[in-house]
Write a protein that holds these residues in place. Structure first.
Motif, short mmCIF file in Angstrom:
data_model
loop_
_atom_site.label_atom_id
_atom_site.label_comp_id
_atom_site.label_asym_id
_atom_site.label_seq_id
_atom_site.Cartn_x
_atom_site.Cartn_y
_atom_site.Cartn_z
N GLY A 1 0.96 -0.65 -0.02
CA GLY A 1 0.09 0.29 -0.53
C GLY A 1 0.23 1.09 -0.34
N SER A 2 0.13 2.69 -0.75
CA SER A 2 1.03 3.79 -0.64
C SER A 2 -0.10 4.55 -0.38
N TYR A 3 0.65 5.50 -0.07
CA TYR A 3 0.15 7.10 0.64
C TYR A 3 1.25 8.35 0.04
N THR B 1 -5.33 -1.83 6.13
CA THR B 1 -5.20 -1.38 4.87
C THR B 1 -4.39 -0.31 4.95
N GLN B 2 -3.37 -0.46 4.69
CA GLN B 2 -2.30 0.57 4.84
C GLN B 2 -1.79 1.66 4.10
N PRO B 3 -1.75 2.42 3.96
CA PRO B 3 -1.65 3.18 5.22
C PRO B 3 -2.76 3.33 5.40
N ILE C 1 -1.68 6.51 8.67
CA ILE C 1 -1.09 6.02 9.99
C ILE C 1 -0.20 4.30 9.36
N THR C 2 0.58 4.17 9.94
CA THR C 2 1.16 2.93 9.16
C THR C 2 1.15 2.71 10.70
N TRP C 3 1.34 1.00 10.69
CA TRP C 3 1.74 -0.20 11.54
C TRP C 3 2.44 -0.76 11.76
N PRO D 1 -8.61 -5.30 12.40
CA PRO D 1 -7.37 -5.39 12.69
C PRO D 1 -6.67 -4.42 13.92
N ASP D 2 -5.80 -4.70 14.45
CA ASP D 2 -4.86 -3.70 15.26
C ASP D 2 -5.09 -2.45 15.01
#
Length: 232
Positions: free
Chosen positions: A36-38, A60-62, A71-73, A96-97
């Motif tokens: 994923g990207s931002y 789904t990240q970010p 947020i990325t985790w 998801p967390d």
């Protein structure tokens, strides 16, 4: 272990596409479960997923929170149920967390970090404030590194992209090497001068004019642990 990476150009100019492509190649082997990207004015954030829990398969990240924070985790929450109770939001039970962490940040801002039990590393880009927060768990199980100069900030949960694609060389940090050879490398150093780790139990707030390191938790040597058997 999922991988997160970001670069923020302080002048607002786009991050070079060829640089992003090189970084993507470095990250790909670490995240076989998706990407994923931002991208926005002056900033690019990348994420490669490696799912280790059933809940993480739905993430789904970010992730963009209700307030617009990006947020990325990377990590695992061991007190999911307790956090959900504190947030009074049962809809998060099977989430998801990262969604639980994002909700905690919406409620408590940086005070949320002391409430997260587990091993984790998180980056939070706040477009409205033009600020970046990098944080990791109290013990420092997960890694999160960053480099900062007058033109840009770059961060990642592995060292490779920061070292290999910086366009310059970094001298070796002799104090770190000495500690590594004695099995106790310093937590506030990395093998490279100019690349810094986010210290355990801390978050780093980055802005164009510099950085601030804040401790969100500390060991209380005066606090006693009492077991149920002690009461009997």
């Amino acid at each position: 272990m999922s991988i997160q990476f970001g670069r923020w150009n302080f002048d607002g100019g786009p991050v070079a596409p060829d640089y992003v492509e090189k970084v993507q190649k470095e990250l790909t082997p670490y995240g076989p479960d998706g990407a994923g990207s931002y991208t926005n004015a002056g900033i690019t954030i990348l994420h490669r997923a490696f799912h280790t829990t059933k809940e993480s398969r739905g993430e789904t990240q970010p992730h963009i929170s209700q307030s617009g924070a990006v947020i990325t985790w990377d990590g695992r929450l061991d007190n999911r149920a307790d956090l959900i109770r504190q947030l009074c939001d049962t809809s998060l039970s099977n989430s998801p967390d990262i969604l639980i962490m994002a909700a905690a940040h919406e409620r408590w801002e940086t005070d949320c970090f002391a409430k997260l039990i587990g091993d984790w590393a998180v980056s939070i880009w706040k477009p409205s404030e033009h600020s970046l927060i990098l944080a990791k768990d109290p013990v420092g199980i997960r890694h999160l590194y960053y480099s900062l100069d007058d033109k840009q900030a770059t961060w990642c949960t592995i060292l490779d992209p920061l070292v290999l694609h910086a366009g310059r060389s970094f001298p070796l940090e002799e104090k770190y090497i000495a500690g590594w050879l004695s099995f106790f490398p310093a937590a506030h150093l990395t093998p490279h001068v100019g690349i810094q780790p986010v210290p355990p139990s801390c978050f780093v707030r980055l802005r164009k004019n510099g950085q601030v390191v804040c401790k969100y938790w500390d060991f209380d040597a005066g606090k006693r642990i009492r077991y149920r058997a002690d009461i009997e």
